[in-house]
Design an enzyme around this catalytic site. Sequence first.
Site, PDB file in Angstrom:
ATOM      1  N   THR A 109       0.839  -1.190   0.000  1.00  0.00           N
ATOM      2  CA  THR A 109       0.000   0.000   0.000  1.00  0.00           C
ATOM      3  C   THR A 109       0.874   1.240   0.000  1.00  0.00           C
ATOM      4  O   THR A 109       1.925   1.248   0.625  1.00  0.00           O
ATOM      5  CB  THR A 109      -0.831  -0.020   1.301  1.00  0.00           C
ATOM      6  OG1 THR A 109      -1.598  -1.210   1.296  1.00  0.00           O
ATOM      7  CG2 THR A 109      -1.719   1.197   1.424  1.00  0.00           C
ATOM      8  N   VAL A 153     -12.951  -4.942   1.879  1.00  0.00           N
ATOM      9  CA  VAL A 153     -12.362  -3.616   2.080  1.00  0.00           C
ATOM     10  C   VAL A 153     -11.237  -3.745   3.102  1.00  0.00           C
ATOM     11  O   VAL A 153     -11.406  -4.387   4.138  1.00  0.00           O
ATOM     12  CB  VAL A 153     -13.418  -2.609   2.591  1.00  0.00           C
ATOM     13  CG1 VAL A 153     -12.774  -1.257   2.905  1.00  0.00           C
ATOM     14  CG2 VAL A 153     -14.539  -2.449   1.561  1.00  0.00           C
ATOM     15  N   GLY A 154     -10.103  -3.129   2.793  1.00  0.00           N
ATOM     16  CA  GLY A 154      -8.966  -3.196   3.711  1.00  0.00           C
ATOM     17  C   GLY A 154      -8.858  -1.955   4.581  1.00  0.00           C
ATOM     18  O   GLY A 154      -9.756  -1.100   4.607  1.00  0.00           O
ATOM     19  N   ASP A 155      -7.743  -1.863   5.272  1.00  0.00           N
ATOM     20  CA  ASP A 155      -7.523  -0.732   6.180  1.00  0.00           C
ATOM     21  C   ASP A 155      -7.369   0.600   5.465  1.00  0.00           C
ATOM     22  O   ASP A 155      -7.589   1.659   6.053  1.00  0.00           O
ATOM     23  CB  ASP A 155      -6.280  -1.002   7.042  1.00  0.00           C
ATOM     24  CG  ASP A 155      -5.032  -1.234   6.201  1.00  0.00           C
ATOM     25  OD1 ASP A 155      -5.145  -1.791   5.092  1.00  0.00           O
ATOM     26  OD2 ASP A 155      -3.931  -0.864   6.652  1.00  0.00           O
ATOM     27  N   GLY A 189      -4.415  -5.681   5.867  1.00  0.00           N
ATOM     28  CA  GLY A 189      -5.326  -4.688   6.406  1.00  0.00           C
ATOM     29  C   GLY A 189      -6.205  -5.196   7.536  1.00  0.00           C
ATOM     30  O   GLY A 189      -6.527  -4.452   8.468  1.00  0.00           O
TER      31      GLY A 189
HETATM   32  N1  GLY Z   1      -3.175  -2.555   3.568  1.00  0.00           N
HETATM   33  C1  GLY Z   1      -3.980  -2.637   2.437  1.00  0.00           C
HETATM   34  C2  GLY Z   1      -4.931  -3.730   2.406  1.00  0.00           C
HETATM   35  O1  GLY Z   1      -4.912  -4.603   3.258  1.00  0.00           O
HETATM   36  O2  GLY Z   1      -5.735  -3.762   1.517  1.00  0.00           O
END
Ligand code: GLY
Length: 342
Positions: free
Chosen positions: A202, A231-233, A256
Amino acid sequence: MAGILDRRKFLHLSALSAPILVSPKSIANAYNIPVVPIVISTWDAGMEVNAEAWKILSANGKSIDAIEAGARQIEDTINCCVGLGGNPDRDGIVTLDACIMDEHSNCGAVAGLERIKHPISVARKVMETTPHVLLVGNGAQQFAIENGFPMEPAKLSDSAEKAYKDWLSNTKYEPVINVENKKNNGPSAPNFFPDGTPNHDTMGLLAMDSKGNLSGGVTTSGMAFKLHGRVGDSAIIGAGLFVDNEVGAATSSGVGEEVIRISGTHLVVEFMRQGNSPKLACKKAVERIVKRDRQKAKTLQVGFLAMNKKGEYGAYAIQKGFVFSVKSNHENRIHDAEYVFG
Ligand code: GLY
């Protein structure tokens, strides 16, 4: 804000310090003067991102504008992990997450955004023109189109298409621990990991402008081959990004889900509020993840990156290999983060 170390003061201090061989940075620290402007970002691809942000910061521009410009730089490149050239989900669709936050705690985010090139700019539009923080999926896309963002073709980049075909041959969901942009392949080369396996890293960036105001942004195509709708962080304020203009800012990279479970970047900022340095604050957040399930933590990567109001920065990761990029009047370089498991 009083006592900011801008370029003029920096040059003055440099001149004063030269005869006695004391660096202007150490003078700034001694007098508690923040080092501004400054931009820091995850991974070595952050060097190019920082360069773009620096054009704005060095002209006394606002940190929020620098953040957007920096994030757009990497969204414009073809790489595994950010933007429309990134790896798709398990249905073969590229879905993008991004968020942005300014010094007034204004924030905006998009999740699961398809076929729009600059999710960071859509996130900023959400922040500036709606009463909401987060738009997802079709609603986010509709909002983007209504606001003049062009719809791009639904086509995978060559590298993503190859990665997806390879993945379809075994359909294992096993995030690779580190994704580094190997310089010998260029700063944003597609699929840069040792065994050729696609995964993600990311792009998170934090900036403090010459007025001492902090902003941050995150942009990603998320974990490669995730479930459609995951959906991620990076779309979640307090997980992938948090900014508190009185204290500091933090961002994250890695798996995430682990970051969301501990509200990772909010936690890092709270640790800084308690007086911890950016690096120690990141370390404590990493340790929170490791403590929860040490065996599992050995199999995954999370890295936190943080900056405080003095312009001090630091990072910490679960695994060896997390790097970050820094640009200020003092330096323009990549740093290795410390880690738990080597
Ligand atoms: N850190 C980004 C994700 O997990 O999508």
